[in-house]
Scaffold this motif. Sequence first.
Motif, PDB file in Angstrom:
ATOM      1  N   CYS A 178       2.684  -3.158  -4.968  1.00 26.26           N
ATOM      2  CA  CYS A 178       2.456  -1.687  -4.117  1.00 26.26           C
ATOM      3  C   CYS A 178       3.570  -1.530  -3.339  1.00 26.26           C
ATOM      4  N   ALA A 213      -4.861   0.173   3.614  1.00 27.76           N
ATOM      5  CA  ALA A 213      -5.117   0.862   3.109  1.00 27.76           C
ATOM      6  C   ALA A 213      -6.361   1.613   3.148  1.00 27.76           C
ATOM      7  N   ALA A 223       3.211   0.529  -1.019  1.00 25.60           N
ATOM      8  CA  ALA A 223       2.769   1.128  -0.014  1.00 25.60           C
ATOM      9  C   ALA A 223       2.398  -0.287   0.795  1.00 25.60           C
ATOM     10  N   LEU A 272      -1.368   2.430 -10.496  1.00 22.29           N
ATOM     11  CA  LEU A 272      -0.280   1.044 -10.246  1.00 22.29           C
ATOM     12  C   LEU A 272      -1.239   0.746 -10.778  1.00 22.29           C
ATOM     13  N   VAL A 273      -2.386  -0.045 -10.228  1.00 17.98           N
ATOM     14  CA  VAL A 273      -3.135  -0.884 -11.053  1.00 17.98           C
ATOM     15  C   VAL A 273      -3.531  -0.853 -12.589  1.00 17.98           C
ATOM     16  N   CYS A 284      -6.371   3.284  -8.990  1.00 15.52           N
ATOM     17  CA  CYS A 284      -4.879   3.253  -8.931  1.00 15.52           C
ATOM     18  C   CYS A 284      -4.570   3.590 -10.260  1.00 15.52           C
ATOM     19  N   VAL A 330      -5.742   4.972  -2.374  1.00 19.03           N
ATOM     20  CA  VAL A 330      -7.760   5.171  -1.356  1.00 19.03           C
ATOM     21  C   VAL A 330      -8.375   6.304  -1.706  1.00 19.03           C
ATOM     22  N   PHE A 385      -1.850   6.240  -1.260  1.00 21.19           N
ATOM     23  CA  PHE A 385      -2.033   7.335  -1.499  1.00 21.19           C
ATOM     24  C   PHE A 385      -3.195   7.360  -3.245  1.00 21.19           C
TER      25      PHE A 385
END
Length: 287
Positions: free
Chosen positions: A200, A270, A202, A99-100, A97, A15, A13
Amino acid sequence: MEIIIAKEAGFCFGVKRAVDGAYNETQNKDKKIYCLGEIVHNNNVINQLKKEGITFAQSIDEIKEDNIKLIIRAHGIDRKIYNVAKKRNFEVIDFTCPLVKKTHDIAEKYHKIGYYIFLIGSKNHPEIIGTSSHCGKNYSVIESEEELRKEINNINSLKIEKLLVIVQTTFSKSKFALFEKIIRETINPKINLLINNTICNATGNRQLETEKLSKMVDLLIVVGGKNSSNTKKLYEVASKNCKSLLVENYEDIDLKFVKDFDKIGLVSGASTPIEIVNEIADKLKLL
Ligand code: SF4
């Protein structure tokens, strides 16, 4: 020939958000658009975006004009770059992102209250370069088991009271589990230890699915950029259980080699568009 495509194939998600966002920006041609680094490790996507008018720069110093739009990719950047961009009047379109970003926030929070940080990941990876800029001065980037043991010895001999461990979002789950075990077993028990697994889902789910699929098929084809860290990890996982190939697209596949396999699995990194995976599946079915 039976072909099984992994459920997790295609963009993650973070990317997807960055690539869709970059395409969106090209609809408005009011300013020249630059992207810092490749938005995905995939030549097909990069070439398409170049055609739409995006210029890819490896560093901010390469950009000579001011008053441009600057796209930040999902990996994130060194925080100093935001200041340079502001001074040069760049309009920053930030697709780091979430999450990053969360990992950046954790690093910021804990270095400010005196934690030493172990940042687990690949030293030259752009995400790690970005995250390390949020770790203050007291941190170590650790990639291998040997480096980990050395850093633990170092920490144990210093007067460090608090240690935070965070990890690159695309790091191998199994390798991190081993690192965590080593840290818990060998760190000085007086040190206040906080381990935050920032890998993550993903990435983790892709690795798990790759492992599962590699036990079900005769050949597993991993589709992704050869310089993509999460793709290389999937290939490592797959190679342990079955014959595996790492390819960027259909043209990379040695057809003489693959045509004798009965059951082929397809997984992707990804940053690989699902269209490339589907194209490979469709063409292999015709062999
Ligand atoms: S792999 Fe995870 S952290 Fe990295 S961009 Fe994708 S969703 Fe975000």
